[in-house]
Design an enzyme around this catalytic site. Structure first.
Site, short mmCIF file in Angstrom:
data_model
loop_
_atom_site.label_atom_id
_atom_site.label_comp_id
_atom_site.label_asym_id
_atom_site.label_seq_id
_atom_site.Cartn_x
_atom_site.Cartn_y
_atom_site.Cartn_z
N ALA A 228 30.41 36.79 38.77
CA ALA A 228 29.87 35.36 38.03
C ALA A 228 29.45 35.82 36.41
O ALA A 228 29.58 36.03 35.22
CB ALA A 228 29.14 34.18 38.24
N PHE A 229 28.47 37.06 36.67
CA PHE A 229 27.99 37.45 35.87
C PHE A 229 29.39 38.33 34.85
O PHE A 229 29.05 39.20 33.74
CB PHE A 229 27.24 38.54 36.36
CG PHE A 229 25.81 38.40 36.64
CD1 PHE A 229 25.20 37.54 37.18
CD2 PHE A 229 24.89 39.17 35.74
CE1 PHE A 229 24.32 37.22 37.12
CE2 PHE A 229 23.21 38.89 36.17
CZ PHE A 229 23.13 37.71 37.00
N CYS A 279 40.16 35.50 40.83
CA CYS A 279 39.15 36.01 41.39
C CYS A 279 38.31 34.86 40.35
O CYS A 279 37.79 33.89 40.76
CB CYS A 279 38.58 37.26 41.60
SG CYS A 279 40.11 37.61 42.23
N PHE A 341 47.95 38.89 34.33
CA PHE A 341 46.31 38.47 33.40
C PHE A 341 45.83 39.43 33.15
O PHE A 341 44.91 39.00 32.28
CB PHE A 341 45.84 38.03 34.95
CG PHE A 341 45.01 38.56 35.47
CD1 PHE A 341 45.73 39.10 37.01
CD2 PHE A 341 43.92 39.10 35.65
CE1 PHE A 341 45.85 39.86 37.49
CE2 PHE A 341 43.15 40.13 36.08
CZ PHE A 341 43.87 40.32 37.66
N1 LIG Z 1 43.30 40.77 44.27
C1 LIG Z 1 42.50 40.82 43.86
O1 LIG Z 1 42.01 41.61 43.24
C2 LIG Z 1 40.74 40.28 44.80
C3 LIG Z 1 39.80 41.07 44.50
C4 LIG Z 1 38.69 41.11 45.16
C5 LIG Z 1 38.62 40.35 46.48
N2 LIG Z 1 39.61 39.74 46.72
C6 LIG Z 1 39.59 38.23 47.76
O2 LIG Z 1 40.72 38.89 48.35
C7 LIG Z 1 40.99 37.78 48.78
C8 LIG Z 1 42.27 38.06 49.39
O3 LIG Z 1 43.11 38.30 47.79
P1 LIG Z 1 44.27 38.66 47.58
O4 LIG Z 1 44.50 38.53 46.32
O5 LIG Z 1 44.53 39.89 48.47
O6 LIG Z 1 44.96 37.37 48.18
P2 LIG Z 1 46.69 37.14 48.25
O7 LIG Z 1 47.35 35.82 47.98
O8 LIG Z 1 47.72 38.20 47.59
O9 LIG Z 1 47.12 38.31 50.10
C9 LIG Z 1 46.45 37.10 50.71
C10 LIG Z 1 47.61 37.54 51.81
O10 LIG Z 1 47.21 36.99 53.25
C11 LIG Z 1 48.54 35.84 53.76
N3 LIG Z 1 47.68 35.15 54.66
C12 LIG Z 1 47.30 33.84 54.89
N4 LIG Z 1 46.55 32.87 55.00
C13 LIG Z 1 47.36 34.26 57.06
C14 LIG Z 1 47.82 34.26 57.98
N5 LIG Z 1 46.72 33.10 58.74
N6 LIG Z 1 47.27 35.48 58.72
C15 LIG Z 1 48.35 35.93 58.48
N7 LIG Z 1 48.35 36.18 57.19
C16 LIG Z 1 47.87 35.18 56.49
C17 LIG Z 1 48.77 35.69 52.97
O11 LIG Z 1 50.40 35.03 52.97
C18 LIG Z 1 48.62 36.70 51.71
O12 LIG Z 1 49.63 37.45 52.09
C19 LIG Z 1 40.97 36.02 48.66
O13 LIG Z 1 39.78 36.22 49.22
C20 LIG Z 1 40.41 37.09 46.81
O14 LIG Z 1 39.67 36.50 46.79
C21 LIG Z 1 40.46 39.54 45.42
O1 LIG Z 2 35.50 42.83 28.09
C1 LIG Z 2 36.83 41.79 29.25
C2 LIG Z 2 37.15 42.25 30.59
C3 LIG Z 2 38.28 41.66 31.21
N1 LIG Z 2 38.76 40.87 30.33
C4 LIG Z 2 39.95 39.70 31.35
O2 LIG Z 2 39.05 38.78 32.24
C5 LIG Z 2 40.52 39.03 33.54
C6 LIG Z 2 39.73 39.96 34.34
O3 LIG Z 2 39.51 41.25 34.84
P1 LIG Z 2 39.45 42.19 35.89
O4 LIG Z 2 38.01 41.83 36.06
O5 LIG Z 2 39.28 43.31 35.25
O6 LIG Z 2 40.45 42.06 36.48
P2 LIG Z 2 40.19 41.62 38.37
O7 LIG Z 2 41.20 42.04 39.36
O8 LIG Z 2 39.96 40.18 38.15
O9 LIG Z 2 38.67 41.73 39.15
C7 LIG Z 2 37.89 41.37 38.97
O10 LIG Z 2 38.10 40.30 39.77
C8 LIG Z 2 37.73 40.88 41.63
C9 LIG Z 2 38.28 40.06 42.83
O11 LIG Z 2 37.43 39.22 42.93
C10 LIG Z 2 36.77 41.85 41.57
O12 LIG Z 2 36.73 42.37 42.74
C11 LIG Z 2 36.20 42.76 40.55
O13 LIG Z 2 35.70 43.38 40.69
C12 LIG Z 2 36.35 41.53 38.74
O14 LIG Z 2 36.36 42.92 38.03
C13 LIG Z 2 41.41 40.22 33.21
O15 LIG Z 2 41.99 38.65 32.17
C14 LIG Z 2 40.61 40.40 31.58
O16 LIG Z 2 41.85 40.89 30.67
C15 LIG Z 2 38.92 40.49 29.33
O17 LIG Z 2 39.14 39.04 28.88
N2 LIG Z 2 37.47 41.01 28.63
#
Ligand SMILES: NC(=O)c1ccc[n+]([C@@H]2O[C@H](COP(=O)([O-])OP(=O)(O)OC[C@H]3O[C@@H](n4cnc5c(N)ncnc54)[C@H](O)[C@@H]3O)[C@@H](O)[C@H]2O)c1
Ligand SMILES: O=c1ccn([C@@H]2O[C@H](COP(=O)(O)OP(=O)(O)O[C@H]3O[C@H](CO)[C@@H](O)[C@H](O)[C@H]3O)[C@@H](O)[C@H]2O)c(=O)[nH]1
Length: 466
Positions: A228-229, A279, A341
């Site tokens: 959120a921040f 996210c 993105f």
């Molecule tokens: N993408 C990011 O940068 C990021 C960063 C931090 C936290 N998160 C959080 O981490 C979590 C996962 O995000 P993601 O981006 O890796 O998602 P994703 O969709 O890329 O991967 C999730 C995977 O889980 C699998 N899955 C779902 N239910 C299942 C089950 N019952 N058994 C086995 N596999 C199953 C899906 O098939 C999928 O491949 C989310 O809660 C997200 O908010 C994501």
């Molecule tokens: O100054 C900035 C920074 C970011 N973005 C945009 O914001 C989005 C998110 O960017 P970024 O936060 O770098 O990537 P994420 O992979 O979405 O990572 C966020 O979301 C993740 C999933 O929860 C967290 O783990 C990370 O800490 C958090 O940074 C993207 O579209 C960026 O282009 C801007 O427009 N301006």
């Protein structure tokens, strides 16, 4: 202290894959098995050609190469991996609910619950279950109840260990995290032991000062708060960008000036077409929903504004294209540079490009997309799920090119939607020569040298530029 031999991670996505690859590399004595119900995804993780693993992240293929089939395994046999694991990470998707109570706001915990029930059913030895997915605060309670009420009498400790990696820098973030957060049941000896067990794993490569332990609720809530921040900073600078455009100020100069104040800091102040990614929006909406559910309406309204501002930013970028091109884009070719993105990822979830494309398609524009890492299939999938869109019509109006110069040929305007570095190094004179005139560039990322483009002859528009 129990010696950890086997780790299982449920979910081989953007978090599960990279996170476990790094754990496996840093802890060669532990077997790490990443499981998923998506067979195609698991097959890609196991592809003999490492450039074909399903997630593009700088440096990731090398990390996977290092440990795969040694102590890092990818499998669809979820039961087997759960059964032998000492620690189970749950890293499945938790998207915004699209139905029923909390539709469009709350996190959909369907996949989390399925995991909990499967872990309970399969487990015949004690386990530590780790919430790696981002979850609403107090989810650990629900997990505990399912595990204890449907299990085989074995003991479970639940930890919250949210992931803070950002896409595009996932490997670097995992190798040297700002902090690792571990929440658990600090009130009991078993809880404290479980926390310490996970601390010891991270301590193989993370400085102990950076490993933070808290109670489980603080950990769950800190993840939503951090996002959120961060998102709030982007919406704040984007709000100022509109004011800059009306007043002759330059948002980059304003960002630099405020960022030098050490209390504000210079990161995350890049004005853009709007934040995307799987996210930020999801987690803020979840926070809004939780706050509303607790009767905290002012808190909910405060955070919801971050998303409202972001939607406004995406809309006004698209509307400005229409306005600048003499109030009509019908039948006009508009080139999108970038669809992901952000740069250095092939992830398109909630990408601003999708929203801008949808807006312009409704104005009957012809769009040509070039992105160095996103496939045409993915782009069409992204547009297919939008309400009221019919894929056949979209395919007539939107095409995908693999050569950026070709994508720009005979186009009226170029919109930069992702900040890929390569866009800065193009031969812009040659691009200009092959476009229709007047030729416009809308830089939604403020990465191009607009003065140089202006000198070539382009009409230019940046975000928050006078
Ligand atoms: N993408 C990011 O940068 C990021 C960063 C931090 C936290 N998160 C959080 O981490 C979590 C996962 O995000 P993601 O981006 O890796 O998602 P994703 O969709 O890329 O991967 C999730 C995977 O889980 C699998 N899955 C779902 N239910 C299942 C089950 N019952 N058994 C086995 N596999 C199953 C899906 O098939 C999928 O491949 C989310 O809660 C997200 O908010 C994501
Ligand atoms: O100054 C900035 C920074 C970011 N973005 C945009 O914001 C989005 C998110 O960017 P970024 O936060 O770098 O990537 P994420 O992979 O979405 O990572 C966020 O979301 C993740 C999933 O929860 C967290 O783990 C990370 O800490 C958090 O940074 C993207 O579209 C960026 O282009 C801007 O427009 N301006």
């Amino acid at each position: 202290m129990q010696k950890i031999k086997n780790i299982c991670c449920i979910g081989a996505g953007y978090v599960g894959g990279p996170t476990m690859a790094v754990i496996a590399q840093k802890c060669p004595d532990i077997n790490v098995t990443v499981v998923d119900i998506n067979e195609q995804r698991i097959n890609s993780w196991n592809d003999p050609d490492f450039s074909k693993i399903p997630i593009y992240e700088p440096g990731l293929a090398d990390v996977v190469k290092d440990s795969r089939d040694r102590n890092l395994f990818f499998s669809t046999d979820v039961d087997a991996a759960i059964e032998k694991a000492d620690i189970i990470f749950i890293s499945v998707n938790t998207p915004t609910k699209t139905y029923g109570i909390g539709k469009g706001m709350a996190a959909d915990l369907k996949w989390i619950e399925l995991c909990a029930r499967q872990i309970a059913r399969v487990s015949v030895t004690d386990k530590i279950v780790v919430e790696k997915s981002t979850l609403p605060v107090r989810t650990a309670n629900a997990l505990k109840s399912i595990l204890e009420n449907t299990g085989n009498g074995v003991k479970f400790q639940i930890l919250s260990n949210p992931e803070f990696l950002a896409e595009g820098t996932a490997v670097a973030d995992l190798m040297a995290p700002d902090r690792v957060l571990i929440g658990g049941d600090v009130a009991t000896k078993e809880g404290r032991t479980a926390i310490q067990t996970l601390v010891d794993i991270y301590a193989n490569w993370v400085d102990k000062d950076r490993i933070l332990t808290t109670n489980v609720w603080s950990s769950e809530l800190s993840k939503l708060t951090a996002n959120a921040f961060l998102a709030q900073r982007v919406s704040s600078i984007n709000a100022m960008s509109e004011l800059c455009e009306k007043t002759g100020a330059d948002v980059n100069e304003v960002a630099r000036a405020i960022g030098m104040d050490s209390r504000i800091g210079s990161k995350f102040l890049k004005s853009s077409v709007g934040f995307g990614g799987s996210c930020f929006q999801k987690d803020i909406l979840n926070l809004v929903y939780i706050s509303k559910s607790l009767g905290l309406n002012e808190v909910a309204d405060y955070w919801e504004q971050v998303v409202i501002m972001n939607d406004h930013q995406k809309n006004r970028f698209a509307a400005n294209i229409v306005k600048t091109l003499f109030n009509t884009v019908s039948g006009k070719k508009i080139t999108f540079l970038g669809w992901a993105f952000k740069k250095d990822t092939n992830d398109t979830r909630e990408s601003a490009a999708i929203h801008v494309a949808d807006f312009l398609l409704k104005e009957h524009a012809n769009i040509v997309v070039y992105d160095p890492k996103v496939t045409a299939d993915q782009i069409y999938k992204d547009l297919d799920y939008l309400e009221g869109n019919d894929l056949e019509t979209i395919k007539k109006l939107l095409t995908v090119e693999t050569d950026p110069y070709k994508a720009c040929e005979n186009s009226h305007a170029i919109a930069v939607l992702t900040e890929w570095d390569e866009f800065k190094t193009y031969n812009w004179q040659s691009i200009y020569d092959n476009m229709l005139k007047p030729a416009s560039v809308f830089d939604g990322r403020n990465i191009l040298d607009l003065d140089k483009l202006k000198a070539i002859g382009f009409n230019v528009d940046g975000i928050g530029k006078p």
